[in-house]
Design a protein around this motif. Structure first.
Motif, PDB file in Angstrom:
ATOM      1  N   SER A 341       1.004  -1.199  -0.397  1.00 22.25           N
ATOM      2  CA  SER A 341       0.210  -0.153   0.202  1.00 22.25           C
ATOM      3  C   SER A 341       1.208   1.297  -0.286  1.00 22.25           C
ATOM      4  CB  SER A 341      -0.611   0.208   1.033  1.00 22.25           C
ATOM      5  OG  SER A 341      -1.592   1.277   1.635  1.00 22.25           O
ATOM      6  N   ALA A 342       1.860   0.919   0.734  1.00 22.36           N
ATOM      7  CA  ALA A 342       2.566   2.736   1.082  1.00 22.36           C
ATOM      8  C   ALA A 342       3.428   2.843  -0.347  1.00 22.36           C
ATOM      9  CB  ALA A 342       3.440   2.120   1.790  1.00 22.36           C
ATOM     10  N   ALA A 343       3.833   1.632  -1.412  1.00 13.21           N
ATOM     11  CA  ALA A 343       4.385   1.159  -2.980  1.00 13.21           C
ATOM     12  C   ALA A 343       3.850   1.972  -2.934  1.00 13.21           C
ATOM     13  CB  ALA A 343       5.139   0.400  -3.005  1.00 13.21           C
ATOM     14  N   ALA A 344       2.438   1.992  -3.285  1.00 16.69           N
ATOM     15  CA  ALA A 344       1.283   2.247  -4.151  1.00 16.69           C
ATOM     16  C   ALA A 344       0.937   3.678  -4.192  1.00 16.69           C
ATOM     17  CB  ALA A 344       0.215   1.707  -4.429  1.00 16.69           C
ATOM     18  N   LEU A 345       1.082   4.552  -3.379  1.00 21.54           N
ATOM     19  CA  LEU A 345       1.073   5.098  -2.469  1.00 21.54           C
ATOM     20  C   LEU A 345       2.460   6.217  -3.250  1.00 21.54           C
ATOM     21  CD1 LEU A 345      -0.431   7.953  -1.406  1.00 21.54           C
ATOM     22  CD2 LEU A 345       0.463   7.490   1.253  1.00 21.54           C
ATOM     23  N   ALA A 346       3.534   5.824  -2.472  1.00 25.19           N
ATOM     24  CA  ALA A 346       4.717   6.560  -3.143  1.00 25.19           C
ATOM     25  C   ALA A 346       4.339   6.355  -4.720  1.00 25.19           C
ATOM     26  CB  ALA A 346       5.450   5.209  -3.163  1.00 25.19           C
ATOM     27  N   LEU A 347       4.111   5.655  -5.414  1.00 23.42           N
ATOM     28  CA  LEU A 347       4.067   5.590  -7.111  1.00 23.42           C
ATOM     29  C   LEU A 347       3.092   6.889  -7.712  1.00 23.42           C
ATOM     30  CD1 LEU A 347       4.777   4.359  -9.792  1.00 23.42           C
ATOM     31  CD2 LEU A 347       2.385   3.024  -9.356  1.00 23.42           C
ATOM     32  N   ALA A 348       1.864   6.749  -6.958  1.00 20.49           N
ATOM     33  CA  ALA A 348       1.105   8.021  -6.947  1.00 20.49           C
ATOM     34  C   ALA A 348       1.707   9.327  -6.690  1.00 20.49           C
ATOM     35  CB  ALA A 348      -0.347   8.113  -5.855  1.00 20.49           C
ATOM     36  N   LEU A 349       2.730   9.695  -5.646  1.00 21.88           N
ATOM     37  CA  LEU A 349       3.344  10.668  -5.063  1.00 21.88           C
ATOM     38  C   LEU A 349       4.833  11.180  -6.158  1.00 21.88           C
ATOM     39  CD1 LEU A 349       2.714  10.540  -1.796  1.00 21.88           C
ATOM     40  CD2 LEU A 349       1.532  11.589  -2.943  1.00 21.88           C
ATOM     41  N   GLY A 350       5.215   9.916  -7.202  1.00 25.75           N
ATOM     42  CA  GLY A 350       6.394  10.356  -7.718  1.00 25.75           C
ATOM     43  C   GLY A 350       7.111   9.759  -6.665  1.00 25.75           C
ATOM     44  N   THR A 351       8.087   9.337  -5.644  1.00 25.87           N
ATOM     45  CA  THR A 351       7.902   8.791  -5.039  1.00 25.87           C
ATOM     46  C   THR A 351       8.712   7.583  -4.524  1.00 25.87           C
ATOM     47  OG1 THR A 351       7.403   9.001  -2.977  1.00 25.87           O
ATOM     48  CG2 THR A 351       7.721  11.374  -3.559  1.00 25.87           C
ATOM     49  N   ALA A 352       8.483   6.679  -5.795  1.00 21.11           N
ATOM     50  CA  ALA A 352       8.794   5.420  -5.606  1.00 21.11           C
ATOM     51  C   ALA A 352       9.851   4.419  -5.326  1.00 21.11           C
ATOM     52  CB  ALA A 352       7.406   4.357  -6.852  1.00 21.11           C
ATOM     53  N   SER A 353      10.276   4.027  -4.402  1.00 18.57           N
ATOM     54  CA  SER A 353      11.666   3.237  -4.870  1.00 18.57           C
ATOM     55  C   SER A 353      11.561   1.878  -5.794  1.00 18.57           C
ATOM     56  CB  SER A 353      12.526   3.422  -3.587  1.00 18.57           C
ATOM     57  OG  SER A 353      11.778   1.558  -3.003  1.00 18.57           O
ATOM     58  N   PRO A 354      12.958   2.180  -6.469  1.00 13.97           N
ATOM     59  CA  PRO A 354      12.996   0.595  -7.288  1.00 13.97           C
ATOM     60  C   PRO A 354      12.264  -0.848  -6.413  1.00 13.97           C
ATOM     61  CG  PRO A 354      15.458   1.851  -6.852  1.00 13.97           C
ATOM     62  CD  PRO A 354      14.680   2.487  -6.456  1.00 13.97           C
ATOM     63  N   VAL A 355      12.908  -0.515  -4.949  1.00 16.09           N
ATOM     64  CA  VAL A 355      12.271  -1.501  -4.606  1.00 16.09           C
ATOM     65  C   VAL A 355      10.345  -1.424  -4.790  1.00 16.09           C
ATOM     66  CG1 VAL A 355      11.930  -2.695  -2.074  1.00 16.09           C
ATOM     67  CG2 VAL A 355      13.805  -1.629  -2.665  1.00 16.09           C
ATOM     68  N   ALA A 366       7.659   3.433 -14.065  1.00 17.20           N
ATOM     69  CA  ALA A 366       6.122   4.132 -14.490  1.00 17.20           C
ATOM     70  C   ALA A 366       5.873   4.757 -13.624  1.00 17.20           C
ATOM     71  CB  ALA A 366       6.143   3.009 -13.176  1.00 17.20           C
ATOM     72  N   ALA A 367       5.060   5.614 -14.468  1.00 23.52           N
ATOM     73  CA  ALA A 367       3.924   6.475 -14.275  1.00 23.52           C
ATOM     74  C   ALA A 367       2.921   6.641 -12.814  1.00 23.52           C
ATOM     75  CB  ALA A 367       3.220   7.029 -15.695  1.00 23.52           C
ATOM     76  N   PRO A 368       3.209   8.068 -12.499  1.00 24.11           N
ATOM     77  CA  PRO A 368       1.859   7.352 -11.185  1.00 24.11           C
ATOM     78  C   PRO A 368       0.156   8.101 -11.891  1.00 24.11           C
ATOM     79  CG  PRO A 368       3.187   9.922 -11.064  1.00 24.11           C
ATOM     80  CD  PRO A 368       3.601   9.144 -12.913  1.00 24.11           C
ATOM     81  N   VAL A 369      -0.526   6.820 -10.757  1.00 21.85           N
ATOM     82  CA  VAL A 369      -1.267   6.341 -11.498  1.00 21.85           C
ATOM     83  C   VAL A 369      -2.582   7.539  -9.730  1.00 21.85           C
ATOM     84  CG1 VAL A 369      -1.061   5.049 -13.033  1.00 21.85           C
ATOM     85  CG2 VAL A 369      -1.397   4.179 -10.756  1.00 21.85           C
ATOM     86  N   PRO A 370      -4.217   6.928 -10.377  1.00 22.74           N
ATOM     87  CA  PRO A 370      -4.388   7.641  -8.947  1.00 22.74           C
ATOM     88  C   PRO A 370      -4.346   6.499  -7.979  1.00 22.74           C
ATOM     89  CG  PRO A 370      -5.871   8.321 -10.971  1.00 22.74           C
ATOM     90  CD  PRO A 370      -4.448   7.477 -11.476  1.00 22.74           C
ATOM     91  N   ILE A 371      -4.825   6.946  -6.802  1.00 19.14           N
ATOM     92  CA  ILE A 371      -5.049   5.529  -5.571  1.00 19.14           C
ATOM     93  C   ILE A 371      -6.005   6.367  -5.096  1.00 19.14           C
ATOM     94  CG2 ILE A 371      -3.016   6.476  -4.398  1.00 19.14           C
ATOM     95  CD1 ILE A 371      -2.265   4.345  -3.867  1.00 19.14           C
ATOM     96  N   VAL A 372      -6.828   5.081  -4.143  1.00 13.36           N
ATOM     97  CA  VAL A 372      -7.970   4.869  -3.286  1.00 13.36           C
ATOM     98  C   VAL A 372      -7.177   5.053  -2.304  1.00 13.36           C
ATOM     99  CG1 VAL A 372     -10.067   4.558  -2.231  1.00 13.36           C
ATOM    100  CG2 VAL A 372      -9.577   4.830  -5.190  1.00 13.36           C
ATOM    101  N   LEU A 373      -6.693   5.426  -0.579  1.00 17.67           N
ATOM    102  CA  LEU A 373      -7.119   5.115   0.381  1.00 17.67           C
ATOM    103  C   LEU A 373      -8.057   5.555   1.618  1.00 17.67           C
ATOM    104  CD1 LEU A 373      -3.925   7.663   1.065  1.00 17.67           C
ATOM    105  CD2 LEU A 373      -3.971   4.913  -0.223  1.00 17.67           C
ATOM    106  N   ASP A 374      -7.779   3.374   1.374  1.00 15.76           N
ATOM    107  CA  ASP A 374      -9.111   3.284   2.128  1.00 15.76           C
ATOM    108  C   ASP A 374      -8.750   2.466   3.646  1.00 15.76           C
ATOM    109  OD1 ASP A 374     -12.304   3.092   2.735  1.00 15.76           O
ATOM    110  OD2 ASP A 374     -12.338   1.049   2.036  1.00 15.76           O
ATOM    111  N   ALA A 375     -10.115   2.439   4.426  1.00 10.94           N
ATOM    112  CA  ALA A 375      -9.911   2.256   6.437  1.00 10.94           C
ATOM    113  C   ALA A 375      -8.357   1.847   6.534  1.00 10.94           C
ATOM    114  CB  ALA A 375     -10.627   0.373   5.792  1.00 10.94           C
ATOM    115  N   GLY A 376      -7.052   0.817   6.887  1.00 13.96           N
ATOM    116  CA  GLY A 376      -6.333   0.635   6.745  1.00 13.96           C
ATOM    117  C   GLY A 376      -5.217   1.203   6.364  1.00 13.96           C
ATOM    118  N   ALA A 377      -5.383   1.351   5.101  1.00 13.09           N
ATOM    119  CA  ALA A 377      -4.415   3.004   4.828  1.00 13.09           C
ATOM    120  C   ALA A 377      -4.361   4.014   4.798  1.00 13.09           C
ATOM    121  CB  ALA A 377      -4.419   2.574   3.051  1.00 13.09           C
TER     122      ALA A 377
END
Ligand SMILES: NC(=O)C1=CN([C@@H]2O[C@H](COP(=O)(O)OP(=O)(O)OC[C@H]3O[C@@H](n4cnc5c(N)ncnc54)[C@H](OP(=O)(O)O)[C@@H]3O)[C@@H](O)[C@H]2O)[C@@H](O)CC1
Ligand SMILES: Nc1ncnc2c1ncn2[C@@H]1O[C@H](COP(=O)(O)OP(=O)(O)O)[C@@H](O)[C@H]1O
Ligand SMILES: [K+]
Length: 560
Positions: A341-355, A366-377
């Protein structure tokens, strides 16, 4: 589209017209009378019907009395309670000239007033309109009467029309400071433009169906930004918000949703989120989760793909507990879900690491895409999120988020009493696009505030939020490139998702969500019908999509 304006903006729009001698009040009263006549005709006819007008001292009372005069002229027996002891003279005189009777209230406990209410067929609530500057609710004798009359009016089974707005609500924010003294309406007949408060809880609950009477001031408001907007079926069709498949499509072009939800111990949310996304019309759902949970997801939804890879939108957090530290320490699978979940948020924010990218099955660049953060996120969120990060808390989750953000006094009950205020506050702090769940859904984003109430109270059932997250993910995936290139407002698309969710629930409850223009009808009480389950709601999503798509050509969006 219904647009809700502040009382101040409506008054400002009226001013030049009044100065020019445009008979706004006459038009308002005539429109009100037409709605009242329709209600009376549906309840046994006009002649001899008992109409009770609750009239305050101001123009709101005058509107109600002038409408009463139209009804009296058509044979209704109209009795007016002047709750402040007097009313606008010309309106009193007009109604009197048509045979209306009056009780000028001196004693709030006057038994004659309650007796009138006990035998009413129709009540016009004209105690207070947009003239109530201080947000105190109704005061004085009027307050005592309103509190006492509620029971009598309910026992009479009278149809209640709120004149311009239910008396005692805040026209602009929807706050209801003194709920015991507000008369719940079956219909609110509002003049010139909807008042924003009518579209927001808790006032929306008291407003019933909303009818806007055109009194000729629309042009005055075109340059004014509404406080809230509500998407309607016609807008979805006209704006082509839903994408119908094209002859040349393959599954990847129709949008792929990635769902990072649930765990072996909590598989239900993942099952429902995946099913909801798939039923909302995407080309593929990828499930990101541990093997055991995935096998349960796939047993329920055989079409779901359990393999990391490229998606056009993520949904993260449904069915994951909020207390990451204690949970993740004890459960490796949950820990893996939180990091995906943190990795997908990082992708959306443009800060994703290679890991991060590797975890999501993506390559470098890989380009940022939208993300829905629900409940535990929905914990420890960064601030200043971009619009394509969508938060979907209910009031309890929003209270926790705001507590963590340095507002320790915010409570769930406080948010439920003022959802518009807190949704805006949270959007101001976190940015992104915030969808606040509740009986009316508020969406606050960069393009303004939306308020949707297309559902039914049967939706108050476990898992309804997981289905919503899946639907939001699906419509974001379908509109991903438009959103990421700034050609579509995320809030509008999220409002569409809330609409699909609500309509599906109404279908599942055996209700008619919209007039379909082919003899279809809208059920007046969305809370009748029958109980729903979330799988039942999900089964109805395609029907809602079909209704919204009919006559809606290709939206021109390209998913890349
Ligand atoms: N402008 C136009 O031409 C048009 C206006 N239109 C109509 O006018 C309405 C607005 O009318 P408005 O401005 O006269 O105010 P309104 O809501 O009747 O209330 C004010 C009166 O209530 C009283 N009052 C105040 N607070 C109170 C409280 N807490 N509890 C109890 N009483 C309270 C206060 O009395 P006072 O405090 O002076 O004793 C005052 O006299 C609007 O909603 C629409 O219906 C339409 O016809 C379209 C054209
Ligand atoms: N009284 C109600 N009327 C209409 N919709 C409601 C009502 N109560 C809840 N809902 C909707 O049902 C869903 C419940 O979501 P949520 O609280 O997250 O439930 P869960 O966590 O069990 O899935 C939300 O979309 C909310 O807007
Ligand atoms: K009123």
């Amino acid at each position: 589209m219904i647009e809700g304006f502040s009382a101040e903006d409506v008054r400002a729009a009226e001013e030049p017209l009044l100065a020019a001698g445009v008979p706004l009040m006459e038009r308002a009263a005539f429109g009100l009378a037409m709605r009242a006549l329709a209600a009376l005709r549906a309840r046994g006819g006009v002649r001899g019907a008992r109409v009770v007008v609750l009239a305050g001292r101001g123009n709101n009372g005058a509107d109600a009395m002038l409408a009463g005069a139209h009804l009296a002229a058509r044979g209704a027996a109209v009795s007016t309670i002047l709750v402040a002891g007097s009313g606008v003279d010309h309106a009193v005189a007009r109604l009197r000239s048509q045979g209306g009777r009056f009780l000028a209230l001196q004693d709030a406990d006057d038994p004659r007033a309650i007796e009138m209410c006990r035998t009413a067929t129709l009540v016009l609530d004209g105690v207070l309109g947009t003239g109530s500057a201080a947000n105190t609710g109704v005061r004085g004798n009027a307050r005592t009467l309103m509190a006492q009359a509620r029971g009598a009016i309910a026992s009479a089974g009278a149809f209640v029309i709120a004149v311009d707005q239910p008396s005692g609500i805040d026209s602009t924010t929807g706050a209801v400071p003194d709920p015991q003294a507000v008369l719940p309406a079956d219909e609110t007949v509002t003049f010139g433009a909807a008042k924003a408060g009518l579209l927001c809880e808790p006032a929306a609950t008291y407003a019933g169906t909303i009818t806007v009477i055109d009194i000729g001031m629309g042009a005055q408001l075109t340059a004014t930004a509404p406080v809230v907007r509500r998407l309607q079926v016609a807008d979805v069709r006209a704006e082509r918000l839903l994408r119908a498949p094209r002859a040349s499509d393959h599954k990847y072009l129709r949008g792929v949703v990635g769902i990072i939800a649930g765990s072996a111990h909590y598989p239900g949310a993942a099952i429902m989120s995946c099913a909801a996304a798939q039923h909302a019309g995407v080309g593929m759902v990828r499930y990101f989760g541990p093997r055991e949970a995935a096998s349960q997801v796939i047993a329920a939804n055989p079409q779901v793909v359990h393999a990391a890879g490229r998606v056009q939108a993520y949904v993260a957090g449904s069915g994951l507990p909020a207390d990451h530290d204690s949970q993740a320490g004890a459960d490796r699978e949950l820990a893996a879900q939180y990091s995906a979940s943190a990795a997908a948020l990082a992708l959306a924010l443009g800060t994703a690491s290679p890991v991060d990218l590797a975890r999501l099955g993506l390559g470098e660049g890989a380009a940022p895409v939208p993300i829905v953060l629900d409940a535990g996120a929905l914990t420890a969120l960064p601030r200043n999120l971009p619009a394509h990060v969508v938060l979907t808390p209910h009031a309890g989750e929003l209270a926790s988020l705001l507590n963590q953000a340095g507002h320790p006094d915010v409570t769930r009950a406080g948010i439920e009493g003022a959802p518009l205020r807190f949704a805006r506050m949270a959007h101001g702090i976190f940015g992104g696009t915030l969808l606040l769940k509740g009986s009316t859904t508020i969406i606050a984003g960069a393009g303004g505030v939306w308020s949707q109430n297309d559902g039914t109270a049967w939706l108050a059932t476990a898992g309804a939020g997981d289905a919503l997250a899946g639907i939001v993910g699906a419509v974001l995936a379908q509109n991903s490139s438009l959103i990421m290139t700034g050609r579509q407002d995320t809030g509008r698309i999220v409002a569409l998702a809330a609409m699909i969710h609500g309509m599906s629930a109404r279908f599942a409850a055996g209700l008619h969500p919209v007039a379909d223009g082919q003899g279809g009808r809208i059920d007046p009480d969305p809370n009748l019908g029958r109980p729903i389950t979330v799988p039942g709601l999900i089964e109805c999503i395609p029907r809602a999509v079909a209704q919204l798509l009919s006559a809606s050509p290709d939206n021109g969006g390209t998913i890349v």
